[in-house]
Write a protein that holds these residues in place. Sequence first.
Motif, PDB file in Angstrom:
ATOM      1  N   ASP A   5     -10.460  55.100  23.461  1.00  0.00           N
ATOM      2  CA  ASP A   5     -10.156  53.734  23.909  1.00  0.00           C
ATOM      3  C   ASP A   5      -9.620  52.890  22.760  1.00  0.00           C
ATOM      4  O   ASP A   5      -8.724  52.060  22.951  1.00  0.00           O
ATOM      5  CB  ASP A   5     -11.400  53.077  24.502  1.00  0.00           C
ATOM      6  CG  ASP A   5     -11.833  53.732  25.806  1.00  0.00           C
ATOM      7  OD1 ASP A   5     -10.970  54.327  26.481  1.00  0.00           O
ATOM      8  OD2 ASP A   5     -13.029  53.667  26.132  1.00  0.00           O
ATOM      9  N   LEU A   6     -10.164  53.114  21.553  1.00  0.00           N
ATOM     10  CA  LEU A   6      -9.682  52.364  20.393  1.00  0.00           C
ATOM     11  C   LEU A   6      -8.247  52.745  20.071  1.00  0.00           C
ATOM     12  O   LEU A   6      -7.437  51.895  19.694  1.00  0.00           O
ATOM     13  CB  LEU A   6     -10.569  52.629  19.184  1.00  0.00           C
ATOM     14  CG  LEU A   6     -12.004  52.092  19.251  1.00  0.00           C
ATOM     15  CD1 LEU A   6     -12.786  52.562  18.040  1.00  0.00           C
ATOM     16  CD2 LEU A   6     -12.003  50.573  19.319  1.00  0.00           C
ATOM     17  N   LYS A   7      -7.912  54.015  20.226  1.00  0.00           N
ATOM     18  CA  LYS A   7      -6.547  54.472  19.932  1.00  0.00           C
ATOM     19  C   LYS A   7      -5.538  53.837  20.880  1.00  0.00           C
ATOM     20  O   LYS A   7      -4.385  53.606  20.521  1.00  0.00           O
ATOM     21  CB  LYS A   7      -6.477  55.993  20.037  1.00  0.00           C
ATOM     22  CG  LYS A   7      -7.175  56.730  18.908  1.00  0.00           C
ATOM     23  CD  LYS A   7      -7.072  58.233  19.103  1.00  0.00           C
ATOM     24  CE  LYS A   7      -7.728  58.992  17.958  1.00  0.00           C
ATOM     25  NZ  LYS A   7      -7.675  60.453  18.167  1.00  0.00           N
ATOM     26  N   LYS A   8      -5.964  53.553  22.117  1.00  0.00           N
ATOM     27  CA  LYS A   8      -5.062  52.973  23.098  1.00  0.00           C
ATOM     28  C   LYS A   8      -4.834  51.485  22.865  1.00  0.00           C
ATOM     29  O   LYS A   8      -3.839  50.927  23.294  1.00  0.00           O
ATOM     30  CB  LYS A   8      -5.618  53.181  24.518  1.00  0.00           C
ATOM     31  CG  LYS A   8      -5.697  54.636  24.942  1.00  0.00           C
ATOM     32  CD  LYS A   8      -6.396  54.766  26.285  1.00  0.00           C
ATOM     33  CE  LYS A   8      -6.586  56.231  26.665  1.00  0.00           C
ATOM     34  NZ  LYS A   8      -7.341  56.376  27.933  1.00  0.00           N
ATOM     35  N   GLY A   9      -5.788  50.832  22.206  1.00  0.00           N
ATOM     36  CA  GLY A   9      -5.679  49.396  21.990  1.00  0.00           C
ATOM     37  C   GLY A   9      -4.978  49.078  20.685  1.00  0.00           C
ATOM     38  O   GLY A   9      -4.455  49.958  19.987  1.00  0.00           O
TER      39      GLY A   9
END
Length: 250
Positions: free
Chosen positions: A107-111
């Motif tokens: 999720d962090l990589k997507k944000g």
Amino acid sequence: MKRIICLCLIAALIAACVPSGLAASKKAKATATPPPVETVTEPVEPPEEIRQMLDIAYNEWKTLDGKTLPKSNKYTKWRNNYKWEWCAGFTTWCMLEAGIPTSDLNDLKKGEEGPVSGLFYVKESTPGKLLRGFQIVSRAGIMPQKGYLVIYGVRKSANRTTHVGLVYDVVPLGNGRFRITTIEGNMSNRVKMYVHDYDMNAEDNTKNLSEVPKEERDREETKSFSWKLQSKDWYINRFLMPWLPEDDEN
């Protein structure tokens, strides 16, 4: 005069048709996330939620009292009961038990990359993924605090994330040196406590960890407690920050 005007018009037409610089035709590369600025240079008390998390870790250490565990154990059930090294499993389990807010690395990589405030933890089961997640949000540094995670690397090796533990206590010794107490899972298949000296200003950061002088040791070695270095080749790579001193209102 007419000749000068014509030359200017030709130059303007060329400038309009040609990209400004050879690099303009290529996609600009994103700049790396800068290292975080150390906002304090002395230990401060953590928030109540972090103190509760450390109490949970301490009670696990005390209750087990050196008991060996299999690779698949209570600290790995949150991640499908995996059967590999469980040092990160232990730190994550303690955070989950204390109710610390978590985010998955994917999720962090997507944000968007960038700092975040408040309590924060990356719900992952390996030291490398923990480090990457905290780096994405600019929360990896070299100043120890209670409740931070400590990531160890191996000297003269590409392995910068060999192990992770919890910082239980920090005592300043002066000049950027600290005596740190850690609680770590999967050390000889145990939950163990260590006390070491750490120099955040060491000229060679791969030599920033040392043993407490024997004349300053005040307790005996046991199966669950040690003054010895986990490995003579280990050093402290980074501390990961589940909380930030500037966010603490206590």
